[in-house]
Each structure stands twice: as C-alpha cells, then as structure tokens.
Write a protein that holds these residues in place. Structure first.
Motif, mmCIF file in Angstrom:
data_model
loop_
_atom_site.group_PDB
_atom_site.id
_atom_site.type_symbol
_atom_site.label_atom_id
_atom_site.label_comp_id
_atom_site.label_asym_id
_atom_site.label_seq_id
_atom_site.Cartn_x
_atom_site.Cartn_y
_atom_site.Cartn_z
ATOM 1 N N GLY A 157 0.818 -1.214 0.000
ATOM 2 C CA GLY A 157 0.000 0.000 0.000
ATOM 3 C C GLY A 157 0.848 1.259 0.000
ATOM 4 O O GLY A 157 0.564 2.219 -0.726
ATOM 5 N N VAL A 158 1.913 1.272 0.787
ATOM 6 C CA VAL A 158 2.820 2.425 0.810
ATOM 7 C C VAL A 158 3.506 2.581 -0.543
ATOM 8 O O VAL A 158 3.693 3.697 -1.045
ATOM 9 C CB VAL A 158 3.865 2.261 1.937
ATOM 10 C CG1 VAL A 158 4.936 3.336 1.850
ATOM 11 C CG2 VAL A 158 3.182 2.310 3.303
ATOM 12 N N LEU A 159 3.864 1.469 -1.167
ATOM 13 C CA LEU A 159 4.492 1.530 -2.481
ATOM 14 C C LEU A 159 3.526 2.124 -3.512
ATOM 15 O O LEU A 159 3.932 2.901 -4.381
ATOM 16 C CB LEU A 159 4.939 0.131 -2.897
ATOM 17 C CG LEU A 159 5.927 0.037 -4.066
ATOM 18 C CD1 LEU A 159 7.232 0.749 -3.724
ATOM 19 C CD2 LEU A 159 6.207 -1.417 -4.411
ATOM 20 N N ASN A 160 2.257 1.782 -3.418
ATOM 21 C CA ASN A 160 1.268 2.373 -4.316
ATOM 22 C C ASN A 160 1.150 3.876 -4.100
ATOM 23 O O ASN A 160 0.995 4.641 -5.060
ATOM 24 C CB ASN A 160 -0.096 1.702 -4.100
ATOM 25 C CG ASN A 160 -0.269 0.445 -4.929
ATOM 26 O OD1 ASN A 160 -0.554 0.505 -6.121
ATOM 27 N ND2 ASN A 160 -0.092 -0.708 -4.294
ATOM 28 N N VAL A 161 1.223 4.294 -2.845
ATOM 29 C CA VAL A 161 1.215 5.728 -2.549
ATOM 30 C C VAL A 161 2.412 6.402 -3.204
ATOM 31 O O VAL A 161 2.298 7.490 -3.786
ATOM 32 C CB VAL A 161 1.222 5.963 -1.023
ATOM 33 C CG1 VAL A 161 1.477 7.435 -0.702
ATOM 34 C CG2 VAL A 161 -0.094 5.522 -0.411
ATOM 35 N N PHE B 257 4.074 5.528 -5.897
ATOM 36 C CA PHE B 257 3.899 5.642 -7.349
ATOM 37 C C PHE B 257 2.875 6.725 -7.694
ATOM 38 O O PHE B 257 3.067 7.475 -8.650
ATOM 39 C CB PHE B 257 3.467 4.298 -7.925
ATOM 40 C CG PHE B 257 4.609 3.383 -8.255
ATOM 41 C CD1 PHE B 257 5.043 3.234 -9.563
ATOM 42 C CD2 PHE B 257 5.266 2.675 -7.269
ATOM 43 C CE1 PHE B 257 6.108 2.409 -9.875
ATOM 44 C CE2 PHE B 257 6.336 1.838 -7.561
ATOM 45 C CZ PHE B 257 6.757 1.699 -8.872
ATOM 46 N N ARG B 258 1.815 6.803 -6.924
ATOM 47 C CA ARG B 258 0.810 7.841 -7.186
ATOM 48 C C ARG B 258 1.403 9.227 -6.953
ATOM 49 O O ARG B 258 1.183 10.164 -7.736
ATOM 50 C CB ARG B 258 -0.402 7.618 -6.271
ATOM 51 C CG ARG B 258 -1.484 8.680 -6.397
ATOM 52 C CD ARG B 258 -2.119 8.688 -7.785
ATOM 53 N NE ARG B 258 -3.135 9.714 -7.885
ATOM 54 C CZ ARG B 258 -4.414 9.526 -7.566
ATOM 55 N NH1 ARG B 258 -4.812 8.333 -7.107
ATOM 56 N NH2 ARG B 258 -5.282 10.495 -7.690
ATOM 57 N N TYR C 113 -3.698 10.230 1.659
ATOM 58 C CA TYR C 113 -3.818 8.847 1.188
ATOM 59 C C TYR C 113 -4.041 7.822 2.299
ATOM 60 O O TYR C 113 -4.169 6.638 2.003
ATOM 61 C CB TYR C 113 -2.549 8.450 0.421
ATOM 62 C CG TYR C 113 -2.324 9.232 -0.836
ATOM 63 C CD1 TYR C 113 -3.202 9.134 -1.911
ATOM 64 C CD2 TYR C 113 -1.234 10.079 -0.957
ATOM 65 C CE1 TYR C 113 -3.000 9.855 -3.076
ATOM 66 C CE2 TYR C 113 -1.018 10.812 -2.118
ATOM 67 C CZ TYR C 113 -1.901 10.692 -3.176
ATOM 68 O OH TYR C 113 -1.696 11.406 -4.321
ATOM 69 N N GLY C 114 -4.050 8.238 3.529
ATOM 70 C CA GLY C 114 -4.107 7.280 4.624
ATOM 71 C C GLY C 114 -2.726 7.110 5.239
ATOM 72 O O GLY C 114 -1.718 7.586 4.708
ATOM 73 N N LEU C 115 -2.685 6.407 6.334
ATOM 74 C CA LEU C 115 -1.461 6.306 7.127
ATOM 75 C C LEU C 115 -0.308 5.727 6.313
ATOM 76 O O LEU C 115 -0.426 4.666 5.716
ATOM 77 C CB LEU C 115 -1.699 5.434 8.363
ATOM 78 C CG LEU C 115 -0.478 5.224 9.273
ATOM 79 C CD1 LEU C 115 -0.015 6.555 9.856
ATOM 80 C CD2 LEU C 115 -0.797 4.215 10.363
ATOM 81 N N VAL C 116 0.794 6.460 6.333
ATOM 82 C CA VAL C 116 2.048 5.987 5.748
ATOM 83 C C VAL C 116 2.991 5.737 6.920
ATOM 84 O O VAL C 116 3.594 6.670 7.444
ATOM 85 C CB VAL C 116 2.631 7.022 4.770
ATOM 86 C CG1 VAL C 116 3.972 6.539 4.228
ATOM 87 C CG2 VAL C 116 1.656 7.281 3.628
#
Length: 530
Positions: free
Chosen positions: A140-144, A146-147, A180-183
């Motif tokens: 999920g953090v990796l997707n953040v 890239f976005r 994006y939510g918690l990182v």
C-alpha cells in the motif's frame, strides 16, 4: 491440398504413432513442455525454437542451464552425436540438415549478452511488491509512492529515484497520510531494506535506461529467419523472484504494446517460460488471476506462451486448460503424490484407444514424449507416443569467444551498453532540497511593510503566507523579532512547508498529460479496466 505450415516435432516408427506437427496457425494457442529432470525437455525446447525461427517467427527463451547457446551454430557432422542423430532421423522420416540460427543474447547483468533494462515506473507497484516480497501494508505504501510520483512529476527510472522518493515520503509523512491514509515509518523502512537486498543481489542494474525496446525482440534476419532472443539465466536463477518477475513484466509489456491481430497465419512471437513453477510459487491469488487473464488475452496479440516445468501440476488448472499444444516427457511415480500427479496429467489428454496414456507418460524414455497438438479448427489431437526429432543446431553450449563474436556482430551491438541517467525523481528532489536550503538561509526584511505589520504597528515579525515566528505569543503582539532578522526554519522544515503548500493545491486536481495516470503494466491496467 498443400500441407499446412507447421513445426515438425517428431513421430514415426513401428511402436509410435503418426508424425507430430505443431501447426503454425495454432502456435499462439500456447503450450506446455513438462517432464522430470533429464527426460529431454531442453532438447524439445531447442527443436521448437528452431522450427519457429525457420518459419520466420521470433522467439524469446531463457537459457537456464547455459546449454542452449548452441542454437547459434550448426550441428557437427563429425561429432559423437552425429550417428545416433542420423539413425533417429531415418526412423522418423526426417531429412536432417545441420544449420545455425540467428541468436540475440541478452543478460540482465550485462555480462553474457546485451544489457536488458526496464524503468521502475514500467515495472509498476504490483510486480515490484512481488519482487520485494512486501506485505499488503507495505505494498500500500508503495502504491502511494507511485501515485505521488505521478502527481508531483517525479519520474521513477532507477532504484535511486525510488529510494529518494521514499525518503521524501518519510519526511512528509503527515501531509501524505492526510491525503492517502497512514504511511507508517515502519513500512517505509521495510521497503528500503528490501531494496538494499535487491541491490546486493545485483538487481539494481535491471532498473534504468535505455529501457528495452520491445521491437528489438521481433526482428528477423536477412534470410527471413526469426531471431531467437536468448536470456542468460544461469546466474539469474540465484534470484528466482527477479527471474519470474522480469519474465512476467516482459509478458505484460508485450500485451500492452502489440496490436490486436486476431488469428494470424503464424505467431508474431513465441515466448518460452522455463522453470514456470517459479511464477506461481507463493504467488498471491490476485497475481495468479492476472496471469490467467494475460494468458487468455495475449494470444489475440499473436503471442504464444509455452510453459516449461517438471510437472503439469505446477501450473494452475485455469492456466493449464489454455495450453493447447503439449509435449509431456516422462513423469516418475515413486510416491503416492507422484502417482496422483501422473494420473491427473494423463486425464488432461484426449485418449488414444491404442494405449494407456498414464502408462505411456510413466514409461517413455529419454528423448521420447507423449504429445498432443491442436488440429484443424483448434481440436486437441489424440495423444501419441513420439520420438522427438534431433536438433539441427549444436547440442550444448558454445565457448565464450564465440559468444563474444556473435554479440559484436549483433544488429543491437552498442545500443544498450551505455547507461543513461537523465533528470528524474532523484535529481528533482535534490533540487527542491537545495532550493529549500537557500530559502532557509535568506534573511527576513528588516522592516515589514504596512500590509505585513501586525496590530501593534509592526512590532511582530510576520511572514506572508506563514505562521508567526513567535507562535502564540506573536499572535498577541508580545514577541520580538528573531536576532539578526533570520527565520528559525531548518532546511527540512522549509522543504516540508513548501511541499505541504504545493501538495494542498494539487490534491484532487491531478490529470496526467496523456489523459490518464501512467499505466503500470498490463497487471495494473487490467485491474482498472476489468
């Protein structure tokens, strides 16, 4: 009526069935080469590659054991294998002519072939998470990341770009988490450690530019023979996840890039996936489903995919059902599990009343196989016991000096040798940091303008668009300016504030120049489109 164009695989003899041919018109219907170690899978791969190349079809394959480079030179009429090869050729009715085939050597490490690279952005978060063995939270953090790279126009080309972006995310976790939510810092740290492991294993060289041009895999030579693209995989197999992820990435890139061609007279490319079990071992269900979709859809692009593995059970049933052309070498049944796998393998073939398929799979010797190829209208052929034809090229590897000569004469010689390090996320983030350092060191104006003055006639220091220097006391008009007129912000604080302002303005407004966010390989696009 003339015979349909095909690849001759073998056949013949009193104890065997009719000659077996793989019809080129069904070459994109995928296939399977299976069998225990030492039963002849590599030779079958070699003769299929020869047959497709001779028909003008480019091939991509992996040289897992380092013994397929002999495809580049003709067989030896004075060698020790000449007599048995000619004997078998006479048995199956083959006029064996020794010949070489055009081979392009590739190597992710750039040692035994032309370097082959992809950018981090092309790999995408799903495959990269698979490569790094990340948890769902880390993915999920990796997707953040890239976005954010898309929205902030930070190109991700090599690993240092991604590493720099992760540091940036850690320093601005608050603003990013609000969007994006918690990182979590722990997730960022875990990704950074996995990237370090990938670097130590030599995987960093795969990411960067110049990236692979897929058109270079679709070449033919001056005589119309399809070039055989050979990936040196003997060293690569020490990093099995990198191997499997690279091949899956390449397959997805082919799907996205090639146009629809329907049912061509022959494939545009045949892709051999050796050690196929590595693709599915410990793979999450979502990834297996995407592989199934790719296998089902890519044949309309004219690409045939052939899985090579020891046991058909290594391939999920939904994918196995799409493999119409099959060469099954011997399976050994030493345990109850082996016998069950043998029975299941036999059930996937169209029965031949002349013999038991299960017995045949167990009893065929080295260089023999149980085969079934698609017939006209795509009907599976009746299973046959088959003597596999001998190769026309050299059986076994070539020496390093010959490989070097062939690489120097390659039409791609020099194209990928020099690494290009252009302006990307790493350089742009460094530029932002330097700009923030300059701003942090700049003195404030000694006397504020009336518009900047506070309610007490300018006794406070107030920065336009920023908080009061003195915190709550300054808002009450009781704080004096900082000594020397300088702000108290550090470089990191200045950079964080600058990002927070820019990020707040961009939130919800990002539109990619192409009309949509960057496509992250077919696995990502399928998730969005289907």
């Amino acid at each position: 009526m003339s015979e349909e164009p095909s690849v001759f695989v073998g056949g013949g003899g009193a104890d065997y069935g009719d000659p077996q041919r793989l019809l080129l018109g069904f070459g994109n219907r995928h296939g399977l080469i299976a069998g225990a170690t030492g039963t002849g899978k590599t030779v079958t791969l070699q003769i299929l590659a020869e047959g497709f190349s001779a028909a003008g079809v480019p091939v991509f394959l992996s040289d897992v054991k380092g013994d397929l480079s002999g495809l580049a030179v003709a067989g030896d009429p004075l060698g020790k294998l000449h007599t048995p090869f000619m004997t078998r050729a006479a048995t199956i009715g083959l006029d064996l002519q020794y010949r070489a085939f055009p081979v392009t050597f590739w190597d992710l490490f750039g040692q035994q072939g032309h370097p082959i690279r992809a950018t981090v952005a092309e790999m995408g978060p799903l495959l990269l998470a698979r490569l790094l063995e990340l948890t769902d939270a880390q993915e999920g953090v990796l997707n953040v990341a890239f976005r954010l790279a898309d929205e902030e126009e930070l190109p991700l080309l090599d690993l240092k770009d991604l590493q720099a972006l992760l540091v940036f995310i850690g320093e601005n976790a608050g603003a990013i988490s609000n969007r994006y939510g918690l990182v979590a810092p722990a997730s960022i740290g875990a990704i950074q450690r996995r990237l370090l492991v990938l670097e130590n294993e030599g995987g960093a060289g795969f990411f960067g530019e110049p990236a692979l041009d897929l058109a270079d895999l679709l070449l033919t030579d001056a005589d119309g023979l399809g070039r055989i693209n050979m990936l040196a995989a003997d060293r690569l197999m020490n990093s099995p996840r990198l191997y499997a992820t690279f091949l899956l990435w390449l397959l997805s890139e082919l799907f996205e890039t090639l146009p629809e061609v329907g049912n061509p007279d022959k494939p545009k490319l045949v892709f051999f996936f050796d050690e196929a079990h590595l693709l599915f071992t410990d793979a999450p269900k979502a990834l297996v489903q995407k592989v199934e979709q790719v296998a089902r859809l890519i044949r309309s692009k004219g690409v045939g995919v052939y899985f090579i593995t020891q046991n058909p059970a290594d391939v999920p049933q939904n994918i196995l059902g799409q493999l119409g052309n099959r060469v099954q070498h011997a399976l050994r049944a030493f345990t109850a599990k082996d016998r069950q796998d043998l029975r299941l393998a036999a059930q996937t073939y169209r029965d031949n009343p002349a013999f038991s398929t299960e017995d045949a799979i167990r009893d065929v010797g080295t260089g023999e196989a149980v085969t079934s190829f698609l017939e006209r209208k795509g009907i599976p052929g009746i299973v046959q016991r088959t003597l596999i034809r001998p190769p026309s090229s050299q059986l076994g590897p070539i020496d390093p000096s010959m490989r070097a000569q062939l690489m120097a004469a390659s039409p791609l010689a020099g194209k990928y040798d020099t690494v290009i390090d252009r302006d990307s996320a790493y350089e742009r983030l460094r530029a932002r940091e330097q700009k923030a350092a300059t701003e942090a060191a700049r003195p404030d104006e000694a006397t504020p303008s009336p518009a900047e003055a506070g309610p007490n006639g300018g006794t406070e220091t107030f920065n336009r668009g920023r908080r009061y220097e003195g915190g709550g006391a300054a808002r009450n008009g009781n704080a004096a300016p900082k000594p020397g007129g300088r702000r108290s912000d550090s470089v990191s604080e200045t950079l964080a504030k600058s990002f927070a302002r820019q990020f707040g303005n961009k939130s919800g407004q990002f539109v990619a120049k192409s009309g949509e966010a960057l496509v992250r390989g077919v696995l990502g696009s399928l998730l969005r489109k289907r």
